[in-house]
Structure formats: structure tokens, C-alpha cells
Design an enzyme around this catalytic site. Structure first.
Site, PDB file in Angstrom:
ATOM      1  N   ASN A  10       0.512  -1.223   0.135  1.00 40.97           N
ATOM      2  CA  ASN A  10       0.075  -0.302  -0.038  1.00 40.97           C
ATOM      3  C   ASN A  10       1.159   1.109   0.153  1.00 40.97           C
ATOM      4  OD1 ASN A  10      -2.076   2.528   0.376  1.00 40.97           O
ATOM      5  ND2 ASN A  10      -2.553   1.568   2.791  1.00 40.97           N
ATOM      6  N   LYS A  12       0.252   4.245  -0.166  1.00 39.50           N
ATOM      7  CA  LYS A  12      -0.410   5.415   0.332  1.00 39.50           C
ATOM      8  C   LYS A  12      -0.187   6.521  -0.844  1.00 39.50           C
ATOM      9  CE  LYS A  12       0.313   3.048   5.336  1.00 39.50           C
ATOM     10  NZ  LYS A  12      -0.233   3.340   6.433  1.00 39.50           N
ATOM     11  N   HIS A 100      -9.789   1.589   5.159  1.00 40.56           N
ATOM     12  CA  HIS A 100      -8.057   1.026   6.168  1.00 40.56           C
ATOM     13  C   HIS A 100      -8.216   2.660   6.992  1.00 40.56           C
ATOM     14  CE1 HIS A 100      -4.379   2.432   6.649  1.00 40.56           C
ATOM     15  NE2 HIS A 100      -3.760   1.014   5.655  1.00 40.56           N
ATOM     16  N   GLU A 102      -6.296   5.031   8.099  1.00 42.05           N
ATOM     17  CA  GLU A 102      -6.512   6.036   7.688  1.00 42.05           C
ATOM     18  C   GLU A 102      -7.490   7.113   7.114  1.00 42.05           C
ATOM     19  OE1 GLU A 102      -2.518   5.195   5.773  1.00 42.05           O
ATOM     20  OE2 GLU A 102      -1.937   4.750   7.377  1.00 42.05           O
ATOM     21  N   GLU A 172      -4.776  -4.368  10.825  1.00 39.34           N
ATOM     22  CA  GLU A 172      -3.790  -3.679  10.689  1.00 39.34           C
ATOM     23  C   GLU A 172      -4.226  -2.578  12.341  1.00 39.34           C
ATOM     24  OE1 GLU A 172      -1.899  -2.081   6.983  1.00 39.34           O
ATOM     25  OE2 GLU A 172      -4.298  -0.675   7.298  1.00 39.34           O
ATOM     26  N   GLY A 178       2.818   2.247  10.822  1.00 37.89           N
ATOM     27  CA  GLY A 178       4.193   3.290  10.816  1.00 37.89           C
ATOM     28  C   GLY A 178       4.688   3.846  12.137  1.00 37.89           C
ATOM     29  N   SER A 218       3.932  -1.679  10.691  1.00 38.65           N
ATOM     30  CA  SER A 218       5.552  -1.805  10.739  1.00 38.65           C
ATOM     31  C   SER A 218       5.683  -3.424  10.319  1.00 38.65           C
ATOM     32  CB  SER A 218       5.130  -2.044  12.138  1.00 38.65           C
ATOM     33  OG  SER A 218       5.017  -0.304  12.256  1.00 38.65           O
TER      34      SER A 218
HETATM   35  P1  13P Z   1       3.218   0.741   7.692  1.00 38.53           P
HETATM   36  O1  13P Z   1       3.847  -0.853   7.879  1.00 38.53           O
HETATM   37  O2  13P Z   1       3.929   1.735   7.144  1.00 38.53           O
HETATM   38  O3  13P Z   1       2.887   0.587   8.802  1.00 38.53           O
HETATM   39  O4  13P Z   1       1.282   0.542   6.924  1.00 38.53           O
HETATM   40  C1  13P Z   1       1.107  -0.649   7.319  1.00 38.53           C
HETATM   41  C2  13P Z   1      -0.525   0.319   6.557  1.00 38.53           C
HETATM   42  O5  13P Z   1      -1.220   0.433   6.943  1.00 38.53           O
HETATM   43  C3  13P Z   1      -0.870  -0.185   5.317  1.00 38.53           C
HETATM   44  O6  13P Z   1      -2.228  -0.300   4.684  1.00 38.53           O
END
Ligand code: 13P
Length: 257
Positions: A10, A12, A100, A102, A172, A178, A218
Site C-alpha cells: 500500500n 499510500k 483502511h 487512515e 492492521e 507507521g 510496521s
Molecule cells: P506501515 O507498514 O507503514 O506500518 O503501514 C501499514 C499500513 O497501513 C498498510 O496499509
């Protein structure tokens, strides 16, 4: 039942089109012959990069699938700034991330809109990667499984077994995204097991056994080997480490051992 691992990147809101072409070429150049059979690999760049990344993967016959990060549920219409499943299909998306954290936290995504998006994607032959995950507070309160399984149940509401059997779930934990913090593999597997049990009760144990549940948050080459052997974890949804071709290759190859 043996499920085929999936490693999905992903990206982003990262990578201009030029940068996306370079990254997808690097990933494609690094690939092993068994990608696409032993492990399914998916790249989810920003909307604006989908066509260019598709062209790179097609040119290379790379056996790497394309996914989007979001979708609107309508086929077309007055929805300024949105992208429809029809558009994603034509550009070559096989997958689309929905729900997601976010998007739930910053862009008003709800269980109801996630469900509408899931239905719209299935109607156009695109497989949703349905995300779920708890906050640190929910975990501290001991309500993780209840919360996460509620997200899954709501996301799947009204979806037939013939479609539900194809869905990919991504667990997640929000506090792990992150941050460099990860749950223990056992803790992540426990939640993924609870998700699988929820799907079994909604449909059937056989259907639930076939569903792929990814861990995200992560995940890196250094810790993937701890998560991937867990019985209910079938791959990863990768943020930061998917933006580097070497890290992403190592993550995909971690599924092959
Ligand atoms: P990270 O791997 O940067 O922690 O992000 C995970 C994520 O949100 C994937 O959709």
C-alpha cells in the site's frame, strides 16, 4: 487448507508517476519466477499512478497484480473527486483496499460505506482487501476482538457466500501503523483467528478456511519471518517497507521459505 500467501504494497500518498514507474520497474526486475504462483504480489499505488504501473507490469509479464487504495460505490455520476469501480476495472485493478484506518479516521469512512464499497467492487469483479484494526485504547480496554470482528461483520453485511469467499482481510492494529511497534505474532494471530471464526459463523467453516487474512502495521523484512508462519496469517499489507524495492522483494520472498 493451504492458502496462497499474499504480499500487498500500500503505497499510500507516495510516489509521483515518474517515481512510481521507477519503483515498479525495480520491483519487477527483482522478482522471482515463483511470484504469482507461490505468493500473490499486489501493488497499490495512488490512483494517478495506476495506469503507468500497469503498463510496466504488463510489459514485463510480471505476474504482479494491481490494486487501488479506495473506490466510490457508484458506477459514475456527480461525485467530484471520486473514482468508480468501473474505472478501476478498466485500468486493470484486480484488488482494492477498503476501510483502511487512515480513511476511517481522516476521511469519514464508516462500516456502512465500507460495505457499500465492498458490494460495488464485487459487482465489477474486483476483490476488496477489507481493512480492520483497533486503537491502542480499544486494545487496553480488552475489546480488540469484539471491535475488529464487528468491523468485519458490518463490512460483509448482505454479501453472498459466492463473493465473500474471495475477500481478503487485512488486520492492521492502528497503533502499529507507521510506528515501528508491532504486536507479538501470537497476539496478531489470535485476532486473525477471531476474524476467521467470525467469518465461519457468518458463512461456513470451509469458506472461512479459504479466506486470506493479512497482517499489516510496521511489517518489515526483519520481522516478517515471525508473523508469516502463524496459522491464521496469510501474508502482509505493507506501508513504509513497500516503498523500497529491496525491502518489498525481501518481504515477498519471506513468503516463499
Ligand atoms: P506501515 O507498514 O507503514 O506500518 O503501514 C501499514 C499500513 O497501513 C498498510 O496499509
Amino acid at each position: 487448507m493451504k492458502r496462497t500467501y499474499m504480499m500487498a504494497g500500500n503505497w499510500k500518498m507516495n510516489k509521483t508517476t515518474t517515481e512510481a514507474v521507477v519503483l515498479s520497474q525495480r520491483i519487477s526486475n527483482h522478482r522471482e519466477d515463483t511470484w504469482g504462483t507461490e505468493v500473490e504480489v499486489v501493488l497499490c499505488p495512488p490512483f494517478i499512478d495506476l495506469k503507468s504501473v500497469r503498463n510496466v507490469l504488463e510489459f514485463d509479464h510480471a505476474s504482479i497484480a494491481l490494486g487501488a487504495q479506495n473506490v466510490h460505490w457508484a458506477d459514475n455520476g456527480a461525485f467530484t473527486g471520486e473514482i468508480s469501480p468501473v474505472m478501476l476495472k478498466e485500468v486493470g485493478c484486480s484488488y482494492c483496499i477498503i476501510g483502511h484506518s487512515e480513511r476511517r479516521e481522516m476521511f469519514g469512512e464508516t462500516d456502512e460505506t465500507v460495505n457499500r464499497k465492498a458490494k460495488a467492487l464485487f459487482a465489477h469483479g474486483i476483490v476488496p482487501i477489507l481493512c480492520c484494526g483497533e486503537t491502542a485504547q480499544t486494545r487496553d480496554e480488552g475489546k480488540t476482538n469484539e471491535f475488529v470482528c464487528g468491523q468485519i461483520e458490518a463490512g460483509l453485511a448482505g454479501i453472498d457466500a459466492s463473493d465473500a469467499g474471495k475477500i481478503v482481510i487485512a488486520y492492521e492494529p492502528i497503533w502499529a501503523i507507521g510506528t515501528g511497534r508491532v504486536p507479538t505474532p501470537e497476539a496478531a494471530d489470535e485476532v486473525c483467528g477471531a476474524i476467521r471464526a467470525t467469518i465461519a459463523s457468518l458463512y461456513s467453516p470451509q469458506l472461512a478456511e479459504g479466506i486470506r487474512i493479512l497482517y499489516g502495521g510496521s511489517m518489515k523484512p526483519e520481522n516478517a519471518a515471525f508473523f508469516l508462519p502463524m496459522p491464521n496469517i496469510d501474508g502482509g499489507l505493507i506501508g513504509g517497507a513497500a516503498l523500497d524495492a529491496d525491502s518489498f522483494r525481501d518481504l515477498v520472498n519471506a513468503c516463499l521459505v
